[in-house]
Scaffold this active site. Structure first.
Site, PDB file in Angstrom:
ATOM      1  N   SER A  93       5.014  43.721  21.138  1.00 31.96           N
ATOM      2  CA  SER A  93       3.516  43.716  20.703  1.00 31.96           C
ATOM      3  C   SER A  93       3.236  44.395  19.609  1.00 31.96           C
ATOM      4  CB  SER A  93       2.652  44.404  22.057  1.00 31.96           C
ATOM      5  OG  SER A  93       2.634  43.578  23.377  1.00 31.96           O
ATOM      6  N   ARG A 131      -0.279  41.120  29.572  1.00 34.99           N
ATOM      7  CA  ARG A 131       0.898  40.155  29.468  1.00 34.99           C
ATOM      8  C   ARG A 131       0.919  39.658  30.837  1.00 34.99           C
ATOM      9  NH1 ARG A 131       4.044  39.528  25.188  1.00 34.99           N
ATOM     10  NH2 ARG A 131       3.708  40.837  23.626  1.00 34.99           N
ATOM     11  N   LEU A 138       2.413  50.463  23.170  1.00 33.63           N
ATOM     12  CA  LEU A 138       2.748  49.027  23.141  1.00 33.63           C
ATOM     13  C   LEU A 138       4.102  48.691  23.535  1.00 33.63           C
ATOM     14  CD1 LEU A 138       0.484  48.343  19.877  1.00 33.63           C
ATOM     15  CD2 LEU A 138      -0.191  47.972  22.387  1.00 33.63           C
ATOM     16  N   ASP A 139       4.251  47.678  24.228  1.00 32.27           N
ATOM     17  CA  ASP A 139       5.718  47.327  24.348  1.00 32.27           C
ATOM     18  C   ASP A 139       6.154  46.611  23.180  1.00 32.27           C
ATOM     19  OD1 ASP A 139       5.168  44.334  24.238  1.00 32.27           O
ATOM     20  OD2 ASP A 139       4.587  44.226  26.303  1.00 32.27           O
ATOM     21  N   ARG A 140       7.637  46.589  23.118  1.00 35.40           N
ATOM     22  CA  ARG A 140       8.385  46.250  21.983  1.00 35.40           C
ATOM     23  C   ARG A 140       7.666  44.779  21.083  1.00 35.40           C
ATOM     24  NH1 ARG A 140      14.651  45.833  21.781  1.00 35.40           N
ATOM     25  NH2 ARG A 140      14.543  43.577  21.959  1.00 35.40           N
TER      26      ARG A 140
END
Length: 186
Positions: A50, A134, A46-48
């Site tokens: 999220s 996103r 998960l990106d930062r």
């Protein structure tokens, strides 16, 4: 000596934490929550910005299978978007939207609620390309204010709060493994 049984954990990754084990810039990452890492492998990223469910396991083969695109393991997300979702855009998402690295075809979704100029969506996909949801929302002109993975492969976040972890029970482990049994071609 007998090898220990593989461990499988559900972890609620807080927003602002990286899905990696170390960061050269010193930002918060998984090692801050699991200092005694003991062969744990993070399943999916998960990106930062999220938050939400990340599975962790000591079973390298299981981790690889769950992350491989051919497994098409379902991932469900809740997204808070702005402005409020237009019905026409929601229909476009349901039919699939072309991104630079190929189409995004959600397996399902719903608008959970609309409030002011925002909408809370739930979307299920079977891939996990980099920042896929996103980018999907940005391509339609929406800002993602919050993105949370609430389920992965039939395992849901449940009552976990950010930073909390729980061991998966044998039923959940069986459920996850069943999704990986290849269908036979006749």
């Amino acid at each position: 000596p007998k090898r220990p049984s593989p461990r499988l954990l559900a972890f609620y990754k807080p927003k602002g934490v990286l899905s990696t084990w170390k960061d050269e810039k010193g930002r918060r990452c998984l090692i801050d929550f699991f200092p005694q890492r003991r062969r744990l492998i993070a399943v999916g990223r998960l990106d930062r910005r999220s938050e939400g469910l990340i599975l962790l396991t000591t079973d390298g083969e299981l981790a690889h299978s769950l992350m491989h695109p051919s497994s098409r393991v379902q991932r469900t997300y809740e997204l808070l978007v702005q402005p409020e979702m237009k019905r026409a855009d929601w229909m476009r998402i349901a039919r699939g939207v072309m991104l630079t690295d190929g189409p995004v075809f959600p397996l399902g979704g719903e608008i959970l609620h609309r409030r002011g100029d925002t909408a809370l969506l739930r979307i299920t996909i079977a891939e996990g390309r980099n920042r896929e949801l996103r980018r999907l929302m940005e391509s339609l002109g929406y800002d993602v204010l919050r993105l949370k993975r609430v389920a992965f492969g039939g395992i849901d976040l449940g009552k976990l709060k950010p930073g909390e972890t729980r061991e998966l029970d044998s039923h959940e482990m069986t459920l996850l493994r069943k999704q990986l049994i290849p269908t036979r071609q006749h």
